[in-house]
Design an enzyme around this catalytic site. Structure first.
Site, PDB file in Angstrom:
ATOM      1  N   SER A  13       0.838  -1.208   0.000  1.00 22.42           N
ATOM      2  CA  SER A  13       0.000   0.000   0.000  1.00 22.42           C
ATOM      3  C   SER A  13       0.876   1.263   0.000  1.00 22.42           C
ATOM      4  CB  SER A  13      -0.979   0.008   1.179  1.00 22.42           C
ATOM      5  OG  SER A  13      -0.297   0.117   2.396  1.00 22.42           O
ATOM      6  N   ARG A  87      13.677  -7.204   5.242  1.00 23.04           N
ATOM      7  CA  ARG A  87      14.995  -7.827   5.130  1.00 23.04           C
ATOM      8  C   ARG A  87      16.042  -6.751   5.424  1.00 23.04           C
ATOM      9  NH1 ARG A  87      16.043 -12.528   3.126  1.00 23.04           N
ATOM     10  NH2 ARG A  87      13.842 -12.884   2.709  1.00 23.04           N
ATOM     11  N   ILE A  89      19.260  -4.607   4.899  1.00 21.73           N
ATOM     12  CA  ILE A  89      20.091  -4.208   3.761  1.00 21.73           C
ATOM     13  C   ILE A  89      21.554  -4.498   4.114  1.00 21.73           C
ATOM     14  CG2 ILE A  89      20.846  -2.220   2.379  1.00 21.73           C
ATOM     15  CD1 ILE A  89      18.011  -2.944   1.737  1.00 21.73           C
ATOM     16  N   HIS A 105       9.051   3.077   9.130  1.00 26.73           N
ATOM     17  CA  HIS A 105       8.852   2.087  10.196  1.00 26.73           C
ATOM     18  C   HIS A 105       7.639   2.499  11.029  1.00 26.73           C
ATOM     19  CE1 HIS A 105      10.044  -1.118  12.891  1.00 26.73           C
ATOM     20  NE2 HIS A 105       9.821  -0.298  13.902  1.00 26.73           N
TER      21      HIS A 105
HETATM   22  C1  GAR Z   1       4.220  -0.572   6.713  1.00 27.71           C
HETATM   23  O1  GAR Z   1       3.377  -0.303   7.796  1.00 27.71           O
HETATM   24  C2  GAR Z   1       5.662  -0.280   7.073  1.00 27.71           C
HETATM   25  O2  GAR Z   1       5.798   0.766   7.989  1.00 27.71           O
HETATM   26  C3  GAR Z   1       6.083  -1.591   7.687  1.00 27.71           C
HETATM   27  O3  GAR Z   1       5.494  -2.566   6.873  1.00 27.71           O
HETATM   28  C4  GAR Z   1       4.232  -2.077   6.406  1.00 27.71           C
HETATM   29  C5  GAR Z   1       4.107  -2.376   4.939  1.00 27.71           C
HETATM   30  O4  GAR Z   1       2.810  -2.118   4.488  1.00 27.71           O
HETATM   31  N1  GAR Z   1       7.512  -1.698   7.711  1.00 27.71           N
HETATM   32  C6  GAR Z   1       8.181  -2.313   8.695  1.00 27.71           C
HETATM   33  O5  GAR Z   1       7.648  -2.871   9.632  1.00 27.71           O
HETATM   34  C7  GAR Z   1       9.709  -2.276   8.538  1.00 27.71           C
HETATM   35  N2  GAR Z   1      10.354  -2.739   9.705  1.00 27.71           N
HETATM   36  P1  GAR Z   1       2.486  -2.051   2.931  1.00 27.71           P
HETATM   37  O6  GAR Z   1       3.068  -3.312   2.301  1.00 27.71           O
HETATM   38  O7  GAR Z   1       0.983  -2.033   2.827  1.00 27.71           O
HETATM   39  O8  GAR Z   1       3.129  -0.809   2.387  1.00 27.71           O
END
Ligand code: GAR
Length: 181
Positions: A13, A87, A89, A105
């Site tokens: 998203s 993952r 980097i 995050h």
């Molecule tokens: C998001 O909420 C992002 O902040 C989180 O994954 C989600 C992805 O949502 N990222 C982490 O947790 C990184 N450590 P999306 O696939 O709908 O964009």
């Protein structure tokens, strides 16, 4: 013009909102580590080139990232935005894109680093939550912070409502920061 690669592992998203709100950057390629991730369907619909790399196909992280790097060079990428890329980097990408990799995050860092940050925060019982956008360095969610946005947890807010609120913030904040790089 910033030529951006978005890295994502899941639903995508954020990838979609980054593409739909591009003004001073251009999303030139999506990189995913998961062949069945929904983000790939979004890339197809949005007509964004994409490439999938399965880490299991490589004998080391360096070799995995070297293949990704080749694709980034073909697309003349000069910035990378991680958007739910689950993952770490490694050296190859960090050294080739020094201070050019950005992550989002779903917590107010340095609280609740790593996986399941929303669940970690809810279990802790915090009354304020939020989103952090930061540069990526060698640590887990440790790089310099670019922006944060917080909100108060109302009584009886469910985890679904909290996740929705986090996503609403992310979808506005991430493109805004990327447009201002
Ligand atoms: C998001 O909420 C992002 O902040 C989180 O994954 C989600 C992805 O949502 N990222 C982490 O947790 C990184 N450590 P999306 O696939 O709908 O964009």
């Amino acid at each position: 013009m910033i030529r951006l690669a978005v890295f994502a592992s899941g639903t995508g998203s954020n990838f979609q909102s980054i593409v739909e709100n591009q003004i001073s950057y251009k999303v030139v390629v999506l990189i995913s580590d998961k062949i069945n991730s929904y983000v790939i369907e979004r890339a197809k619909k949005l007509n964004i080139p994409y490439a999938v790399f399965n880490p299991r196909d490589y004998d080391s992280k360096d070799n995995y990232e070297l293949e990704i790097l080749k694709t980034l060079l073909v697309h003349e990428v000069n910035y990378i935005a991680l958007a739910g890329y689950m993952r770490l980097i490694g050296n190859i990408l960090l050294n080739n894109y020094k201070d050019k990799i950005i992550n989002i995050h779903p917590s107010l860092l340095p609280a609740f680093k790593g996986k399941d940050a929303i669940r970690q925060a809810v279990d802790y019982g915090v009354k304020v939550m939020g989103v952090t956008i930061h540069y990526v360095d060698f640590g887990i969610d440790t790089g310099n912070i670019i922006a944060q946005e917080a909100f108060a947890i109302k009584n009886n807010m469910t985890i679904t409502e909290i996740e929705k609120k986090i996503h609403q913030i992310e979808h506005k904040l991430y493109p805004k920061i990327l447009n201002n790089l």
